[in-house]
Scaffold this active site. Structure first.
Site, PDB file in Angstrom:
ATOM      1  N   LYS A   1      35.920  10.162  23.623  1.00  0.00           N
ATOM      2  CA  LYS A   1      36.380   9.816  24.971  1.00  0.00           C
ATOM      3  C   LYS A   1      35.453  10.446  26.027  1.00  0.00           C
ATOM      4  CE  LYS A   1      39.801   7.251  23.548  1.00  0.00           C
ATOM      5  NZ  LYS A   1      40.659   7.554  22.519  1.00  0.00           N
TER       6      LYS A   1
HETATM    7  C1  LIG Z   1      42.017   7.007  21.893  1.00  0.00           C
HETATM    8  C2  LIG Z   1      43.187   6.195  22.323  1.00  0.00           C
HETATM    9  C3  LIG Z   1      44.503   6.592  22.070  1.00  0.00           C
HETATM   10  C4  LIG Z   1      44.854   7.725  21.182  1.00  0.00           C
HETATM   11  O1  LIG Z   1      44.359   8.901  21.594  1.00  0.00           O
HETATM   12  P1  LIG Z   1      44.475  10.190  20.642  1.00  0.00           P
HETATM   13  O2  LIG Z   1      44.148  11.294  21.571  1.00  0.00           O
HETATM   14  O3  LIG Z   1      43.445  10.012  19.568  1.00  0.00           O
HETATM   15  O4  LIG Z   1      45.845  10.238  20.122  1.00  0.00           O
HETATM   16  C5  LIG Z   1      45.528   5.840  22.603  1.00  0.00           C
HETATM   17  N1  LIG Z   1      45.286   4.746  23.334  1.00  0.00           N
HETATM   18  C6  LIG Z   1      44.029   4.316  23.557  1.00  0.00           C
HETATM   19  C7  LIG Z   1      43.838   3.110  24.377  1.00  0.00           C
HETATM   20  C8  LIG Z   1      42.950   5.016  23.048  1.00  0.00           C
HETATM   21  O5  LIG Z   1      41.711   4.566  23.253  1.00  0.00           O
END
Ligand SMILES: *Cc1c(COP(=O)(O)O)cnc(C)c1O
Length: 376
Positions: A184
């Site tokens: 991210k």
């Molecule tokens: C990465 C992501 C998640 C989950 O995030 P985590 O921190 O890995 O639980 C949820 N929704 C979207 C759209 C994502 O890209």
């Protein structure tokens, strides 16, 4: 295989190493002062009243629904062109996800018109996902929510410090969730943040994050003999001090990450805007976005199959990805299947190109040229 140009690369340096070592040496490794610092800095950065660090974004989405008492018998409208966690969170609380289509192949976010069509007397909430950090049509969605008395939850996993008409994403709905997963915009390896401007919901989220346990000071205030009480079935969704320290270091880099991505994305747009057979979504909206990913969509006029294109790019040393396989077509959601023509098209024809902080303009040109070559 090592790619010449990977899909993503971490922006980690000495700051992150020092931050982690400092926490290790302090010997306070579970939730602590770094967590509070991360929460305060994050809330301040996006003009939110409350930010609560969680194990990950998925946990924060779960808590977001739980604190609003959404449960069995309730329906929550969700996008399908998203990561599966968006819909899974609805299942965690025993509610039913109802899938809505995307707006268009140029705007891959949930369609307000389709949301309205999917509303029944069981609908309790709308969960939106700001694809790639590009805002959903929040004016329309908030108006629909108001008209039908529905809560809005924002899956803001891609959107720290992205905006919509001057407002930060994740502060428009009732509750939102951010992700600090490794790929991210900012990362703590695993981590997330629940955000809300509602005091009571924040208080409840804090309880549910840690076993439903009241704090000692709260107990003293109530005059109980025991050191703490447990007032509901909570979870252990706490974020530790080690990861929190990483988050503090990463948050300081968020603005430069976003600025750099804008420059790269503008170059991609310049290179790709007139290629036959290629749709480039969100063009012109990059200044409000985090530009978490760079998606392109093969148009109907492109005779090539997506995997053919991805394989050719891979041969040129370029790693690509897909955002996303459609959630409503997964086996686990077969009972909730409803035809979503645009989502199903995008799920088969979208390609995510490399984009990351340390990418160079030359690399953007290399990827653009390679793609143009393949499509010619
Ligand atoms: C990465 C992501 C998640 C989950 O995030 P985590 O921190 O890995 O639980 C949820 N929704 C979207 C759209 C994502 O890209």
């Amino acid at each position: 295989m090592a790619y010449k140009i990977p899909l993503f690369d971490l922006n980690f340096g000495k700051e992150e190493e020092d931050a982690v070592i400092e926490v290790l040496q302090s010997k306070w490794i579970s939730m602590g002062d770094k967590t509070t610092e991360l929460e305060n800095s994050f809330a301040e950065r996006i003009d939110a009243k409350h930010a609560l660090a969680m194990t990950n974004c998925t946990a924060a989405l779960h808590i977001a629904l739980a604190i609003m008492d959404i449960g069995p018998g309730d329906e929550v409208i969700v996008p399908s062109l998203t990561f599966v966690a968006t819909a899974n969170a609805v299942k965690y609380v025993g509610a039913t996800p109802v899938f809505a289509d995307i707006t268009s192949l140029k705007d891959l976010t949930i369609s307000p018109e389709d949301i309205e069509k999917k509303i029944t007397d069981k609908t309790k909430a709308i969960m939106v996902m700001h694809y790639g950090g590009f805002a959903c049509d929040m004016d329309k969605i908030m108006a629909i929510a108001e008209k039908h008395n529905l809560k809005v939850v924002e899956d803001a996993a891609h959107s720290p410090a992205a905006t919509y008409k001057g407002k930060y994403l994740g502060t428009i709905g009732k509750v939102s969730a951010f992700s600090f997963f490794s790929n991210k915009n900012i990362t703590t390896a695993e981590g997330g943040m629940l955000v809300t401007n509602d005091d009571a919901l924040a208080e409840r989220a804090k309880l549910m994050r840690s076993h439903g346990m009241t704090t000692m000071s709260y107990e003293r205030f109530k005059g109980h003999a025991t050191s703490y009480d447990v007032i509901e079935v909570g979870y252990n969704y706490r974020l530790d001090n080690v990861r929190s320290a990483l988050g503090v270091a990463q948050l300081k880099k968020l603005d430069e990450d976003i600025e750099r991505r804008k420059v790269l994305v503008k170059r991609y747009y310049k290179n790709l805007k007139d290629i036959d057979g290629l749709i480039v979504p969100f063009m012109g909206k990059e200044d409000e976005s985090t530009n978490y990913v760079f998606p392109v969509v093969l148009a109907e006029s492109c005779p090539l199959d997506r995997e053919e294109v991805r394989n050719k790019l891979s041969e040129a040393g370029i790693q690509t990805s897909v955002h996303y396989p459609s959630v409503h077509e997964f086996s686990i959601y077969s009972e909730n299947y409803t035809k979503l023509p645009l989502t199903e098209y995008a799920a088969r024809r979208e390609i995510t190109l490399p984009l990351y902080y340390s990418m160079t303009l030359e690399q953007v040109d290399y990827v653009s040229n390679a793609l143009e070559e393949v499509l010619r």
